[in-house]
Design a protein around this motif. Structure first.
Motif, PDB file in Angstrom:
ATOM      1  N   GLN A 141       1.039  -1.208  -0.008  1.00 16.67           N
ATOM      2  CA  GLN A 141       0.013   0.068  -0.043  1.00 16.67           C
ATOM      3  C   GLN A 141       0.725   1.355   0.011  1.00 16.67           C
ATOM      4  O   GLN A 141       0.373   2.349  -0.597  1.00 16.67           O
ATOM      5  CB  GLN A 141      -0.935   0.195   1.042  1.00 16.67           C
ATOM      6  CG  GLN A 141      -2.068  -1.099   1.048  1.00 16.67           C
ATOM      7  CD  GLN A 141      -2.963  -0.918   2.353  1.00 16.67           C
ATOM      8  OE1 GLN A 141      -3.087   0.157   2.503  1.00 16.67           O
ATOM      9  NE2 GLN A 141      -3.485  -2.158   2.665  1.00 16.67           N
ATOM     10  N   LEU A 142       2.017   1.214   0.799  1.00 18.68           N
ATOM     11  CA  LEU A 142       2.831   2.390   0.657  1.00 18.68           C
ATOM     12  C   LEU A 142       3.299   2.660  -0.887  1.00 18.68           C
ATOM     13  O   LEU A 142       3.525   3.892  -1.115  1.00 18.68           O
ATOM     14  CB  LEU A 142       4.179   1.950   1.708  1.00 18.68           C
ATOM     15  CG  LEU A 142       4.850   3.198   2.167  1.00 18.68           C
ATOM     16  CD1 LEU A 142       4.211   4.392   2.486  1.00 18.68           C
ATOM     17  CD2 LEU A 142       6.229   2.889   2.790  1.00 18.68           C
ATOM     18  N   LYS A 143       3.572   1.775  -1.708  1.00 18.98           N
ATOM     19  CA  LYS A 143       3.967   1.877  -3.028  1.00 18.98           C
ATOM     20  C   LYS A 143       2.992   2.621  -3.682  1.00 18.98           C
ATOM     21  O   LYS A 143       2.954   3.008  -4.792  1.00 18.98           O
ATOM     22  CB  LYS A 143       4.540   0.636  -3.391  1.00 18.98           C
ATOM     23  CG  LYS A 143       5.554   0.092  -2.954  1.00 18.98           C
ATOM     24  CD  LYS A 143       6.141  -1.086  -3.545  1.00 18.98           C
ATOM     25  CE  LYS A 143       7.350  -1.639  -2.818  1.00 18.98           C
ATOM     26  NZ  LYS A 143       7.747  -2.880  -3.383  1.00 18.98           N
ATOM     27  N   ASP A 144       1.555   2.283  -3.525  1.00 16.25           N
ATOM     28  CA  ASP A 144       0.412   2.835  -4.097  1.00 16.25           C
ATOM     29  C   ASP A 144      -0.072   4.066  -3.631  1.00 16.25           C
ATOM     30  O   ASP A 144      -0.534   4.604  -2.865  1.00 16.25           O
ATOM     31  CB  ASP A 144      -0.755   1.710  -3.580  1.00 16.25           C
ATOM     32  CG  ASP A 144      -1.700   2.011  -4.769  1.00 16.25           C
ATOM     33  OD1 ASP A 144      -1.652   3.069  -5.823  1.00 16.25           O
ATOM     34  OD2 ASP A 144      -2.961   1.350  -4.775  1.00 16.25           O
ATOM     35  N   SER A 157     -10.144  -0.609  -3.837  1.00 16.35           N
ATOM     36  CA  SER A 157      -9.373  -1.465  -4.970  1.00 16.35           C
ATOM     37  C   SER A 157      -8.066  -1.187  -4.975  1.00 16.35           C
ATOM     38  O   SER A 157      -7.248  -2.136  -5.706  1.00 16.35           O
ATOM     39  CB  SER A 157      -9.918  -0.853  -6.293  1.00 16.35           C
ATOM     40  OG  SER A 157      -9.785   0.396  -6.526  1.00 16.35           O
ATOM     41  N   GLY A 158      -7.398  -0.203  -4.337  1.00 17.70           N
ATOM     42  CA  GLY A 158      -5.920   0.044  -4.536  1.00 17.70           C
ATOM     43  C   GLY A 158      -5.408  -0.683  -3.329  1.00 17.70           C
ATOM     44  O   GLY A 158      -4.005  -0.790  -3.059  1.00 17.70           O
ATOM     45  N   GLN A 159      -6.065  -1.508  -2.514  1.00 16.45           N
ATOM     46  CA  GLN A 159      -5.597  -2.110  -1.314  1.00 16.45           C
ATOM     47  C   GLN A 159      -5.023  -3.569  -1.869  1.00 16.45           C
ATOM     48  O   GLN A 159      -6.073  -4.083  -2.291  1.00 16.45           O
ATOM     49  CB  GLN A 159      -6.245  -1.913   0.082  1.00 16.45           C
ATOM     50  CG  GLN A 159      -6.729  -0.524   0.243  1.00 16.45           C
ATOM     51  CD  GLN A 159      -7.406  -0.513   1.549  1.00 16.45           C
ATOM     52  OE1 GLN A 159      -7.037  -1.317   2.627  1.00 16.45           O
ATOM     53  NE2 GLN A 159      -8.205   0.547   1.734  1.00 16.45           N
ATOM     54  N   THR A 160      -4.427  -4.334  -1.040  1.00 10.92           N
ATOM     55  CA  THR A 160      -4.022  -5.566  -1.275  1.00 10.92           C
ATOM     56  C   THR A 160      -4.734  -6.424  -0.128  1.00 10.92           C
ATOM     57  O   THR A 160      -5.200  -5.959   0.522  1.00 10.92           O
ATOM     58  CB  THR A 160      -2.446  -5.713  -1.137  1.00 10.92           C
ATOM     59  OG1 THR A 160      -1.931  -5.312   0.055  1.00 10.92           O
ATOM     60  CG2 THR A 160      -1.871  -5.047  -2.223  1.00 10.92           C
ATOM     61  N   GLN A 161      -4.492  -7.773  -0.287  1.00  9.43           N
ATOM     62  CA  GLN A 161      -5.376  -8.694   0.312  1.00  9.43           C
ATOM     63  C   GLN A 161      -4.630  -8.953   1.756  1.00  9.43           C
ATOM     64  O   GLN A 161      -3.221  -8.499   1.770  1.00  9.43           O
ATOM     65  CB  GLN A 161      -5.272 -10.125  -0.333  1.00  9.43           C
ATOM     66  CG  GLN A 161      -6.323  -9.907  -1.405  1.00  9.43           C
ATOM     67  CD  GLN A 161      -6.454 -11.372  -2.154  1.00  9.43           C
ATOM     68  OE1 GLN A 161      -5.733 -12.020  -2.073  1.00  9.43           O
ATOM     69  NE2 GLN A 161      -7.319 -11.529  -3.003  1.00  9.43           N
TER      70      GLN A 161
END
Length: 283
Positions: A141-144, A157-161
Motif C-alpha cells: 500500500q505504501l507504494k500505491d 481497489s488500491g489495497q491488497t489482500q
C-alpha cells in the motif's frame, strides 16, 4: 540445562498454538474482507446472534493474529492507519498491551466523544477485539500513491489482500461496508451493523498453525536428542574417570600392602639375627 528450558519453552508455545481453537464462523474482520488500511485490520468475535462481543484478552489477541499468519499491530501502526482513514467504534488490543479506538469524528457514544487514537490502559485480562498488522500488505500500500482515505472514498481497489498469500488461499469471506463499525445515534459502542457478514475461514488457518506446531515439535525433538547425546557422553566420561580412579586406588593399596609386607619381613629378620646373637653370647 539451558537447552532443556528452551525445549520446554518451545513445547509450551506449540501447545498454545495447537490449543488455540478458533470458531471461524464467528470471526469478522474490518475494514473489509481481504482488505486492510496501512496493513492494519480489526478482528472481532460475533455470538450466535451475529452480535459483536469482546472475546480476547491480551494474550489471546496476540495468538489470534499469529494464527492468521500476521502480527498484532503496534500503536504507531494503528496511528498510521488512522491517518489513512481507519475508524472504528470498538476497542482492540495492540502490541503495547492496551486497548485503542481509532476515531476521526467525535461521537458521544464512541470513544467518549474523543478523536484521534483513544486509549484504555485496561488489565491484560480485559476482553477486547484485536488489531492485527500485515507487513507485506502495508509495504504494498505504501507504494500505491493513488489510494487516499479508503474509508471515506469507499474504494478498496488500491489495497491488497490480507493475510499473506499462504493464508489467503484458505479464506472465504464476504465484504463489509466502510460504515459497518460506526454506530447510529441510537446504538451503543459495542453494537455493529447486523448485516455485516462474518469472515468465514476453512481449515487452512488451522493447517498453517498445525504446520508451525509440527516445525516447532521437530526442532524440540532435535534439541532433546542433542541433550540426550550430551548427557550420554558426559556419563561415559564420568564412568571412565571413575574406573581410572578406582584402578589408581587399587594400585595404591597394593603398593601399601607390599611396603607393609617388606617392613614386617625385615623386622622378623632383624629379630631373628638379634636372637642368634644373644644365643652366641650366652654360649
Amino acid at each position: 540445562m539451558n537447552m532443556i528450558w528452551l525445549c520446554i519453552t518451545l513445547v509450551s508455545i506449540t501447545q498454545i498454538i495447537c490449543d488455540q481453537n478458533i470458531d471461524t464462523s464467528h470471526i469478522r474482520v474490518f475494514p473489509a474482507v481481504h482488505k486492510s488500511i496501512a496493513g492494519v485490520f480489526q478482528v472481532t468475535y460475533t455470538d450466535d446472534f451475529n452480535q459483536p462481543q469482546y472475546a480476547f484478552n491480551a494474550s489471546e489477541a496476540r495468538t489470534l493474529c499469529w494464527s492468521l499468519g500476521v502480527n498484532i499491530a503496534s500503536k504507531a501502526q494503528v496511528k498510521d492507519a488512522l491517518s489513512r482513514g481507519l475508524e472504528t467504534c470498538r476497542f482492540g488490543w495492540i502490541d503495547e498491551h492496551f486497548g485503542v479506538i481509532p476515531r476521526r469524528k467525535a461521537l458521544s457514544n464512541c470513544g467518549q466523544n474523543q478523536t484521534g487514537l483513544v486509549t484504555w490502559r485496561a488489565p491484560v485480562t480485559q476482553k477486547f477485539d484485536v488489531f492485527c498488522f500485515n507487513e507485506s500488505d502495508a509495504a504494498t500500500q505504501l507504494k500505491d500513491t493513488t489510494t487516499d482515505s479508503p474509508l471515506h472514498s469507499g474504494d478498496y481497489s488500491g489495497q491488497t489482500q490480507f493475510p499473506p498469500k499462504e493464508v489467503n488461499s484458505t479464506l472465504k469471506m464476504h465484504s463489509t461496508s466502510s460504515s459497518s463499525l460506526l454506530p447510529s445515534s441510537s446504538s451503543t459502542p459495542n453494537t455493529l451493523d447486523n448485516e455485516v457478514e462474518p469472515a468465514r475461514f476453512v481449515g487452512g488457518v488451522q493447517g498453517s498453525a498445525g504446520a508451525t506446531a509440527i516445525l516447532i515439535t521437530s526442532i524440540c525433538a532435535l534439541l532433546l536428542i542433542a541433550v540426550i547425546a550430551l548427557v550420554y557422553i558426559k556419563m561415559r566420561r564420568n564412568r571412565s574417570l571413575s574406573t581410572d580412579i578406582k584402578q589408581q586406588e587399587e594400585y595404591i593399596q597394593t603398593e601399601e600392602w607390599t611396603c607393609v609386607k617388606i617392613i614386617k619381613e625385615t623386622k622378623i629378620a632383624a629379630d631373628e639375627d638379634e636372637r642368634i646373637d644373644v644365643d652366641d653370647n650366652a654360649t
